[in-house]
Design an enzyme around this catalytic site. Structure first.
Site, PDB file in Angstrom:
ATOM      1  N   CYS A  93      -5.479   0.887   6.281  1.00  0.00           N
ATOM      2  CA  CYS A  93      -5.681   2.348   6.316  1.00  0.00           C
ATOM      3  C   CYS A  93      -6.935   2.794   5.585  1.00  0.00           C
ATOM      4  O   CYS A  93      -7.238   3.990   5.550  1.00  0.00           O
ATOM      5  CB  CYS A  93      -4.463   3.059   5.736  1.00  0.00           C
ATOM      6  SG  CYS A  93      -4.224   2.815   3.951  1.00  0.00           S
ATOM      7  N   CYS A 107       0.846  -1.200   0.000  1.00  0.00           N
ATOM      8  CA  CYS A 107       0.000   0.000   0.000  1.00  0.00           C
ATOM      9  C   CYS A 107       0.878   1.245   0.000  1.00  0.00           C
ATOM     10  O   CYS A 107       1.796   1.376   0.819  1.00  0.00           O
ATOM     11  CB  CYS A 107      -0.911  -0.011   1.222  1.00  0.00           C
ATOM     12  SG  CYS A 107      -1.930   1.483   1.401  1.00  0.00           S
ATOM     13  N   CYS A 166      -8.586  -4.893 -10.156  1.00  0.00           N
ATOM     14  CA  CYS A 166      -8.087  -3.819 -11.027  1.00  0.00           C
ATOM     15  C   CYS A 166      -7.662  -2.646 -10.142  1.00  0.00           C
ATOM     16  O   CYS A 166      -8.506  -1.911  -9.610  1.00  0.00           O
ATOM     17  CB  CYS A 166      -9.187  -3.407 -11.997  1.00  0.00           C
ATOM     18  SG  CYS A 166      -8.673  -2.225 -13.253  1.00  0.00           S
ATOM     19  N   CYS A 219      -7.400  -0.856   1.088  1.00  0.00           N
ATOM     20  CA  CYS A 219      -6.425  -1.423   2.018  1.00  0.00           C
ATOM     21  C   CYS A 219      -7.114  -1.553   3.374  1.00  0.00           C
ATOM     22  O   CYS A 219      -7.653  -0.570   3.900  1.00  0.00           O
ATOM     23  CB  CYS A 219      -5.208  -0.509   2.121  1.00  0.00           C
ATOM     24  SG  CYS A 219      -4.075  -0.947   3.466  1.00  0.00           S
ATOM     25  N   CYS A 250       0.185   3.116   3.636  1.00  0.00           N
ATOM     26  CA  CYS A 250       0.676   2.633   4.940  1.00  0.00           C
ATOM     27  C   CYS A 250       1.754   1.569   4.844  1.00  0.00           C
ATOM     28  O   CYS A 250       2.334   1.189   5.866  1.00  0.00           O
ATOM     29  CB  CYS A 250      -0.496   2.116   5.768  1.00  0.00           C
ATOM     30  SG  CYS A 250      -1.319   0.671   5.056  1.00  0.00           S
TER      31      CYS A 250
END
Length: 241
Positions: A206, A153, A227, A203, A156
């Protein structure tokens, strides 16, 4: 000339029926046209689908749900679905968990200004992760990344996807058949396009926006296509890559 024509009733998909109308006889060739307004022109009038007479008194204006109300309805549906998924109906804090997801609050809790500062070197990543923007297709170098490693990510830093699960979908966005684990991402109903419901992928750590998941992926694997926006991800190559 001199004949009376009647137009039959027509059924329309969106506006209801068209009431029958009668056209007055046409004057013979060479006859002088009256200066008055006695000649009747063809006029089409709309009639209610359940009242072919076309009486104005019996007609009711169609009910249209305001866009804001539709959005609120979608938000309420999202809260219910997320609550049921995350808590299986047994957690007394189900409502709080659903509201946290709706407000895009994960384990990493930061104010919007703090996120903007953290992502100042990647301004478009901020727009995508925190405000659900979408990058242009074929604009991310990660779309063509073929090395062995892990996609994390950009907000984070937690691992989200493995390079072995990445494939070329031809869409212009990095695509994967599955996340690194089911708990790594949160999937939320997305009704931002009212007539095109989708599933947003975030995510889980976060609650940053990553992209969407579709069911048109490789059939020989999961059948899913995660995607993702390239700016939502960072790539950590393996040591031997």
């Amino acid at each position: 000339p001199g004949r009376v024509r009647t137009y039959p009733t027509a059924v329309m998909h969106c506006i209801g029926r068209i009431a029958s109308v009668t056209v007055a006889p046409t004057a013979a060739p060479g006859a002088k046209r009256s200066r008055g307004r006695s000649a009747t022109r063809p006029v089409r009038t709309r009639a209610s689908s359940d009242n072919a007479s076309g009486d104005d008194e019996d007609r009711k204006a169609p009910t249209v749900m305001p866009r804001r109300r539709l959005i609120n309805l979608a938000a309420a549906t999202t809260a219910m679905v997320v609550s049921n998924k995350a808590n299986a109906g047994s957690n007394e804090f189900a409502g709080d968990a659903a509201m946290a997801v709706m407000n895009r609050v994960g384990k990493v809790k930061m104010a919007d200004d703090e996120w903007k500062t953290k992502l100042k070197d990647e301004p478009y990543a901020y727009e995508v992760l925190r405000h659900e923007a979408t990058e242009r297709p074929f604009s991310s170098p990660l779309n063509s990344e073929k090395r062995t490693g892990t996609f994390t990510c950009a907000g984070c830093g937690v691992p989200l996807f493995k390079s072995s699960d990445k494939y070329d979908s031809g869409t212009g966005w990095p695509s994967f058949v599955e996340p690194i684990s089911k708990s790594a991402v949160t999937e939320v109903p997305d009704y931002s396009i009212i007539f095109l419901p989708r599933t947003e992928v975030r995510c889980a750590n976060c609650q940053g926006h990553l992209g969407h998941v579709f069911d048109d992926g490789p059939k020989d694997r999961t059948g899913l296509r995660y995607c993702m926006n390239g700016v939502s991800l960072h790539f950590d190559p393996a040591v031997d890559a």
